[in-house]
Write a protein that holds these residues in place. Structure first.
Motif, mmCIF file in Angstrom:
data_model
loop_
_atom_site.group_PDB
_atom_site.id
_atom_site.type_symbol
_atom_site.label_atom_id
_atom_site.label_comp_id
_atom_site.label_asym_id
_atom_site.label_seq_id
_atom_site.Cartn_x
_atom_site.Cartn_y
_atom_site.Cartn_z
ATOM 1 N N VAL A 93 0.795 -1.544 -0.503
ATOM 2 C CA VAL A 93 0.380 -0.350 -0.013
ATOM 3 C C VAL A 93 1.192 1.758 0.174
ATOM 4 C CG1 VAL A 93 -1.932 1.262 1.679
ATOM 5 C CG2 VAL A 93 -1.960 -1.123 1.378
ATOM 6 N N ARG A 108 -4.403 6.457 -2.432
ATOM 7 C CA ARG A 108 -3.890 5.139 -1.683
ATOM 8 C C ARG A 108 -4.003 3.513 -2.193
ATOM 9 N NH1 ARG A 108 -3.751 5.308 4.124
ATOM 10 N NH2 ARG A 108 -3.822 2.667 3.891
ATOM 11 N N CYS A 110 -2.167 0.543 -4.462
ATOM 12 C CA CYS A 110 -1.060 -1.047 -4.835
ATOM 13 C C CYS A 110 -0.609 -0.767 -5.729
ATOM 14 C CB CYS A 110 -2.038 -2.619 -4.442
ATOM 15 S SG CYS A 110 -2.207 -2.700 -2.662
ATOM 16 N N VAL A 123 -7.077 0.879 -2.562
ATOM 17 C CA VAL A 123 -6.732 1.198 -1.262
ATOM 18 C C VAL A 123 -7.987 1.311 -0.362
ATOM 19 C CG1 VAL A 123 -5.990 -0.345 0.415
ATOM 20 C CG2 VAL A 123 -4.995 -0.590 -1.710
ATOM 21 N N GLU A 124 -8.770 1.200 0.381
ATOM 22 C CA GLU A 124 -9.865 1.686 1.984
ATOM 23 C C GLU A 124 -7.974 2.314 2.638
ATOM 24 O OE1 GLU A 124 -13.008 -0.637 3.205
ATOM 25 O OE2 GLU A 124 -13.278 -1.382 1.333
ATOM 26 N N GLY A 126 -7.194 3.235 5.984
ATOM 27 C CA GLY A 126 -7.268 2.216 7.062
ATOM 28 C C GLY A 126 -6.844 0.812 6.811
ATOM 29 N N LYS A 127 -6.156 0.241 5.729
ATOM 30 C CA LYS A 127 -5.960 -0.612 5.376
ATOM 31 C C LYS A 127 -4.200 -1.010 4.525
ATOM 32 C CE LYS A 127 -10.244 -2.987 4.505
ATOM 33 N NZ LYS A 127 -10.819 -4.153 3.641
ATOM 34 N N PHE A 128 -3.318 -2.311 5.055
ATOM 35 C CA PHE A 128 -2.206 -2.066 5.101
ATOM 36 C C PHE A 128 -2.050 -2.673 4.022
ATOM 37 C CE2 PHE A 128 -3.411 0.996 8.811
ATOM 38 C CZ PHE A 128 -2.948 2.409 8.500
ATOM 39 N N THR A 129 -3.234 -3.800 3.626
ATOM 40 C CA THR A 129 -2.746 -4.886 2.735
ATOM 41 C C THR A 129 -2.793 -4.528 1.442
ATOM 42 O OG1 THR A 129 -4.499 -6.441 3.977
ATOM 43 C CG2 THR A 129 -1.969 -6.689 4.686
ATOM 44 N N CYS A 130 -2.795 -5.465 0.461
ATOM 45 C CA CYS A 130 -3.230 -4.971 -0.877
ATOM 46 C C CYS A 130 -4.636 -6.438 -1.221
ATOM 47 C CB CYS A 130 -2.085 -5.559 -1.852
ATOM 48 S SG CYS A 130 -1.182 -4.165 -1.970
ATOM 49 N N ASP A 131 -4.655 -6.664 -0.049
ATOM 50 C CA ASP A 131 -5.797 -8.137 -0.295
ATOM 51 C C ASP A 131 -7.009 -7.667 -0.603
ATOM 52 O OD1 ASP A 131 -3.708 -9.856 0.341
ATOM 53 O OD2 ASP A 131 -4.312 -9.368 2.385
#
Length: 131
Positions: A93, A108, A110, A123-124, A126-131
């Motif tokens: 991210v 934000r 990826c 990416v939303e 507050g999210k810290f992953t690309c899932d």
């Protein structure tokens, strides 16, 4: 008089508070192209572009940081600012920010890379992953 000031000052502060605006991103010629998609043409302006890997457990550290002075403001794809893809961490991210003295645009994303292609995923917050 004090009563009027108590109402008036918060209204001024609230009215001057600019929310972050969306920054558009697109991959063009091995670069991340950023632009605001604003209808208004700001002409030449001074602004800062930063790319930061989103990591909630470490200190702020930008991957890319460049100042533009008296430069055409990137309102569309034709006038976009190109960030070299090697300055953006892939499959992580990243927060991309374009800011002036009174405007901030943020995205934000990826940058997803596999064997055959490169793509961008929003990416939303507050999210810290690309899932």
């Amino acid at each position: 008089m004090n009563y009027i000031l108590c109402i008036f000052i918060p209204l001024i502060l609230f009215g001057c508070n600019q929310q972050n605006r969306e920054l558009n991103t697109k991959i063009i010629n091995d670069s991340l192209c950023i632009f605001t998609n604003e209808a208004k043409n700001y002409g030449n302006d001074s602004f800062l572009v930063e790319a930061v890997k989103a990591n909630h457990s470490k200190e702020y550290q930008d991957e890319y940081n460049k100042s533009y002075k008296n430069f055409k403001f990137p309102i569309d794809e034709k006038s976009c600012i190109a960030i070299p893809l090697d300055k953006i961490e892939k499959n992580a991210v990243n927060i991309i920010v374009l800011s002036t003295i009174n405007k901030t645009f943020r995205s934000r994303i990826c940058v997803l890379e596999d064997d055959s292609s490169i793509s961008i995923k929003q990416v939303e917050a507050g999210k810290f992953t690309c899932d």
